[in-house]
Design an enzyme around this catalytic site. Sequence first.
Site, PDB file in Angstrom:
ATOM      1  N   LYS A 102      11.670  -5.244  11.114  1.00  0.00           N
ATOM      2  CA  LYS A 102      11.105  -5.946  12.267  1.00  0.00           C
ATOM      3  C   LYS A 102       9.933  -6.802  11.826  1.00  0.00           C
ATOM      4  CE  LYS A 102       8.939  -5.141  16.799  1.00  0.00           C
ATOM      5  NZ  LYS A 102       8.669  -4.138  17.860  1.00  0.00           N
ATOM      6  N   LYS A 153       8.403  -2.217   9.867  1.00  0.00           N
ATOM      7  CA  LYS A 153       7.854  -3.324  10.652  1.00  0.00           C
ATOM      8  C   LYS A 153       6.626  -3.869   9.948  1.00  0.00           C
ATOM      9  CE  LYS A 153       5.740  -4.030  15.247  1.00  0.00           C
ATOM     10  NZ  LYS A 153       5.472  -3.383  16.555  1.00  0.00           N
ATOM     11  N   ASP A 178       7.373   2.642  17.969  1.00  0.00           N
ATOM     12  CA  ASP A 178       6.793   1.918  16.841  1.00  0.00           C
ATOM     13  C   ASP A 178       5.522   2.651  16.392  1.00  0.00           C
ATOM     14  OD1 ASP A 178       8.807   0.178  17.563  1.00  0.00           O
ATOM     15  OD2 ASP A 178       7.564  -1.627  17.442  1.00  0.00           O
TER      16      ASP A 178
END
Length: 243
Positions: free
Chosen positions: A206, A174, A97
């Site tokens: 996400k 995300k 991430d």
Amino acid sequence: METKNLTKTGLARLIDQTLLAPGTTEAQAGQFCAQAKLYGFASVCINPCFVRKAAEILSGSPVKVCTVIDFPLGAGGTEAKLFQADRAITDGTDELDFVADLSLIKAHKWKELTQQLQLIARSVLEASLFAETEDGAKKEAAVTKLILETALLTDEEIVQGCLCAKEAAFSFVKTSTGFLAKQPNGATLHAVELMRKTVGEKMGVKASGGIRTTQEALGFLAAGASRIGTSCGIQIAEGLERS
């Protein structure tokens, strides 16, 4: 996403169970991974220093190891992102991430951001070719997610950031780190809906930051999220009546 028929197990498989708190010990991280293995979460999301330990504990399990890169500010620059990602892949991570370089986004330097992300994506793919599991098997290419910190962005910036990630062949976009001092510092339904509309159905979205209840998680999934990032995964899964 249709959520009415989700079971506890099915919901757990959509959650990145997250432990990024400062002061976490290796023993706590190990216990966290063992517990996540029992619930069958999509991944455990932990700080880079615990990746090797997590990979040992989760070896042979469907639960993936996820870690954060250039976290939480995204201000380390391209070389720092590349170095951290390469080390995490060597240590055994399955998913990465990355915090986006917000200075590029706020300056609307979309071409530069896309080029940076393309370089990162290529580097991750190359590093993954040499990575092995704990038992010596070859690993799949690491999943890449771009954290946009949507609470700091306009709708236009969210859209453009998503398009840069999509062009660079990232796996997910995300919403948040969850580490902002301002409120709201996490996911919003509006941001998730906008991100899903922008990237289409094939790319992951996400929702992360401030998601603590089952109903909140189901709401984000219905809005278009395909993964939930939360430190409350057990409570969220247990809050679903259907087992």
